[in-house]
Write a protein that holds these residues in place. Sequence first.
Motif, mmCIF file in Angstrom:
data_model
loop_
_atom_site.group_PDB
_atom_site.id
_atom_site.type_symbol
_atom_site.label_atom_id
_atom_site.label_comp_id
_atom_site.label_asym_id
_atom_site.label_seq_id
_atom_site.Cartn_x
_atom_site.Cartn_y
_atom_site.Cartn_z
ATOM 1 N N ARG A 26 0.829 -1.210 0.000
ATOM 2 C CA ARG A 26 0.000 0.000 0.000
ATOM 3 C C ARG A 26 0.865 1.263 0.000
ATOM 4 O O ARG A 26 0.526 2.256 -0.649
ATOM 5 N N ARG A 27 1.965 1.233 0.720
ATOM 6 C CA ARG A 27 2.858 2.398 0.697
ATOM 7 C C ARG A 27 3.496 2.574 -0.677
ATOM 8 O O ARG A 27 3.680 3.708 -1.140
ATOM 9 N N LEU A 28 3.823 1.471 -1.337
ATOM 10 C CA LEU A 28 4.370 1.560 -2.693
ATOM 11 C C LEU A 28 3.355 2.203 -3.639
ATOM 12 O O LEU A 28 3.713 3.010 -4.507
ATOM 13 N N ALA A 29 2.075 1.853 -3.478
ATOM 14 C CA ALA A 29 1.034 2.420 -4.338
ATOM 15 C C ALA A 29 0.857 3.920 -4.120
ATOM 16 O O ALA A 29 0.310 4.610 -4.992
ATOM 17 N N ARG A 30 1.309 4.450 -2.978
ATOM 18 C CA ARG A 30 1.200 5.895 -2.706
ATOM 19 C C ARG A 30 2.441 6.667 -3.147
ATOM 20 O O ARG A 30 2.446 7.900 -3.109
ATOM 21 N N SER A 31 3.497 5.999 -3.557
ATOM 22 C CA SER A 31 4.812 6.639 -3.646
ATOM 23 C C SER A 31 5.217 7.135 -5.020
ATOM 24 O O SER A 31 6.216 7.842 -5.146
ATOM 25 N N SER A 32 4.478 6.797 -6.073
ATOM 26 C CA SER A 32 4.922 7.098 -7.429
ATOM 27 C C SER A 32 5.334 8.558 -7.653
ATOM 28 O O SER A 32 6.372 8.813 -8.274
ATOM 29 N N PRO A 33 4.586 9.561 -7.176
ATOM 30 C CA PRO A 33 4.986 10.953 -7.468
ATOM 31 C C PRO A 33 6.365 11.333 -6.964
ATOM 32 O O PRO A 33 6.948 12.314 -7.445
ATOM 33 N N TRP A 34 6.921 10.578 -6.021
ATOM 34 C CA TRP A 34 8.224 10.921 -5.461
ATOM 35 C C TRP A 34 9.325 9.924 -5.863
ATOM 36 O O TRP A 34 10.439 10.002 -5.374
ATOM 37 N N GLY A 204 -11.707 -3.371 -11.419
ATOM 38 C CA GLY A 204 -12.980 -3.739 -12.015
ATOM 39 C C GLY A 204 -14.009 -4.071 -10.941
ATOM 40 O O GLY A 204 -13.765 -3.951 -9.741
ATOM 41 N N THR A 205 -15.175 -4.529 -11.389
ATOM 42 C CA THR A 205 -16.250 -4.840 -10.443
ATOM 43 C C THR A 205 -15.997 -6.147 -9.702
ATOM 44 O O THR A 205 -16.598 -6.391 -8.652
ATOM 45 N N GLY A 206 -15.141 -7.003 -10.227
ATOM 46 C CA GLY A 206 -14.810 -8.257 -9.559
ATOM 47 C C GLY A 206 -13.406 -8.202 -8.987
ATOM 48 O O GLY A 206 -13.015 -7.235 -8.339
ATOM 49 N N VAL A 207 -12.633 -9.263 -9.243
ATOM 50 C CA VAL A 207 -11.248 -9.323 -8.796
ATOM 51 C C VAL A 207 -10.345 -8.865 -9.934
ATOM 52 O O VAL A 207 -10.510 -9.287 -11.082
ATOM 53 N N THR A 208 -9.396 -7.992 -9.608
ATOM 54 C CA THR A 208 -8.459 -7.453 -10.588
ATOM 55 C C THR A 208 -7.039 -7.735 -10.122
ATOM 56 O O THR A 208 -6.716 -7.539 -8.947
ATOM 57 N N ARG A 209 -6.213 -8.188 -11.037
ATOM 58 C CA ARG A 209 -4.799 -8.436 -10.720
ATOM 59 C C ARG A 209 -3.966 -7.251 -11.181
ATOM 60 O O ARG A 209 -3.997 -6.869 -12.352
ATOM 61 N N LEU A 210 -3.230 -6.654 -10.252
ATOM 62 C CA LEU A 210 -2.376 -5.510 -10.553
ATOM 63 C C LEU A 210 -0.934 -5.850 -10.220
ATOM 64 O O LEU A 210 -0.653 -6.491 -9.205
ATOM 65 N N ARG A 211 -0.039 -5.409 -11.075
ATOM 66 C CA ARG A 211 1.395 -5.566 -10.837
ATOM 67 C C ARG A 211 2.018 -4.169 -10.775
ATOM 68 O O ARG A 211 1.867 -3.383 -11.707
ATOM 69 N N ILE A 212 2.709 -3.879 -9.671
ATOM 70 C CA ILE A 212 3.298 -2.556 -9.455
ATOM 71 C C ILE A 212 4.814 -2.682 -9.424
ATOM 72 O O ILE A 212 5.369 -3.510 -8.686
ATOM 73 N N ASP A 213 5.460 -1.857 -10.230
ATOM 74 C CA ASP A 213 6.922 -1.839 -10.286
ATOM 75 C C ASP A 213 7.470 -1.259 -8.985
ATOM 76 O O ASP A 213 7.066 -0.178 -8.550
ATOM 77 N N ARG A 214 8.424 -1.940 -8.371
ATOM 78 C CA ARG A 214 8.909 -1.535 -7.050
ATOM 79 C C ARG A 214 9.819 -0.304 -7.112
ATOM 80 O O ARG A 214 9.954 0.410 -6.122
ATOM 81 N N ALA A 215 10.432 -0.047 -8.249
ATOM 82 C CA ALA A 215 11.345 1.095 -8.351
ATOM 83 C C ALA A 215 10.624 2.399 -8.648
ATOM 84 O O ALA A 215 11.071 3.474 -8.237
ATOM 85 N N THR A 216 9.500 2.340 -9.368
ATOM 86 C CA THR A 216 8.805 3.557 -9.807
ATOM 87 C C THR A 216 7.411 3.721 -9.222
ATOM 88 O O THR A 216 6.856 4.817 -9.277
ATOM 89 N N GLY A 217 6.802 2.655 -8.708
ATOM 90 C CA GLY A 217 5.440 2.737 -8.213
ATOM 91 C C GLY A 217 4.388 2.729 -9.298
ATOM 92 O O GLY A 217 3.199 2.920 -9.020
ATOM 93 N N LEU A 218 4.773 2.487 -10.556
ATOM 94 C CA LEU A 218 3.815 2.428 -11.656
ATOM 95 C C LEU A 218 3.074 1.092 -11.653
ATOM 96 O O LEU A 218 3.642 0.054 -11.323
ATOM 97 N N CYS A 219 1.810 1.128 -12.044
ATOM 98 C CA CYS A 219 1.068 -0.100 -12.311
ATOM 99 C C CYS A 219 1.435 -0.550 -13.724
ATOM 100 O O CYS A 219 1.059 0.094 -14.702
ATOM 101 N N VAL A 220 2.195 -1.636 -13.840
ATOM 102 C CA VAL A 220 2.718 -2.063 -15.133
ATOM 103 C C VAL A 220 1.899 -3.178 -15.765
ATOM 104 O O VAL A 220 2.131 -3.524 -16.928
ATOM 105 N N GLU A 221 0.957 -3.738 -15.021
ATOM 106 C CA GLU A 221 0.093 -4.761 -15.614
ATOM 107 C C GLU A 221 -1.235 -4.780 -14.869
ATOM 108 O O GLU A 221 -1.280 -4.737 -13.632
ATOM 109 N N ARG A 222 -2.317 -4.857 -15.627
ATOM 110 C CA ARG A 222 -3.665 -4.899 -15.066
ATOM 111 C C ARG A 222 -4.463 -5.954 -15.814
ATOM 112 O O ARG A 222 -4.598 -5.888 -17.036
#
Length: 281
Positions: A26-34, A204-222
């Motif tokens: 969750r902290r990684l998901a908040r960190s992208s702008p920095w 999405g309305t159901g279950v969604t798989r997200l992959r977040i890059d650890r170096a940049t905080g970008l969502c690289v796969e959905r």
Amino acid sequence: MDQLNGAAMFPDPDQAPSKELMGHFRRLARSSPWLWNTIQIEISAHDPEHRAVGFAAENQPESLTVLIRRPNAVRVEDPAGKVLFRTDTINDSKSASFVAATRKSWLLPPQLLAPVYGDDGLVSRRPEAAYVNELMPVTMWNAFLDPVEIAGFAPAPADLPFPHPSIIHALREVRDAAGRPCLEADLSRGHSYSPVVPDAPLLGTGVTRLRIDRATGLCVERTILSGEDAGAEHHVKILAVDQYMIDGLFTQPKASLSDVREAPLWPIPLPGSPEPGRHQR
């Protein structure tokens, strides 16, 4: 309010992620702008039948190359290098929006503000700032670049039964095709889920798989696993991070003064000659 049982939360209880890893995610998901200032990425999408989805551009390209320089400079190219979109102006005057005297007009870019960091160096609590780039040609790209909506701007209150915007059903450490370390999670919407861009929710309305890059905080796969549009996928390939990008990459070329090296030839009459001469360079 419906309560979720253990099987709905974690399909495989023996593989339930640790509390520490979920907090880190969750902290990684908040960190992208920095975590970055400029980035070059390649974006592609597939429909539920796993067919590549062409973008609304000439020749329907299956992928686009996007160059971004924070806070608001954007350039989009097709696979042949043709520029499809770029920011009209950057570093323009804000006087008009300031005169409007709206609260939003006074928000600063997040890079000028300091968040509260956790022990792992990632953002625990974000300040109020101008996070959404209104000039982005595809609004959902804002969610890929900054997936804060799955974590919220601050840690959730501990006295609520389901306090987080998203429910983590599975969480694992993976690497993408280029070997970049990522965190991949299976998520569903929580009761407090609120997309940053209402018309383009990341989950999405159901279950969604997200992959977040650890170096940049970008969502690289959905990947949408269930619910509406199940099977639809979006992929973001990181090509370069924090490379120097000049203004000319993003601004439209402007008309300039005439080049004197290409001066036109003007007829000049020669003394004693009935025919006009030509100006020689």
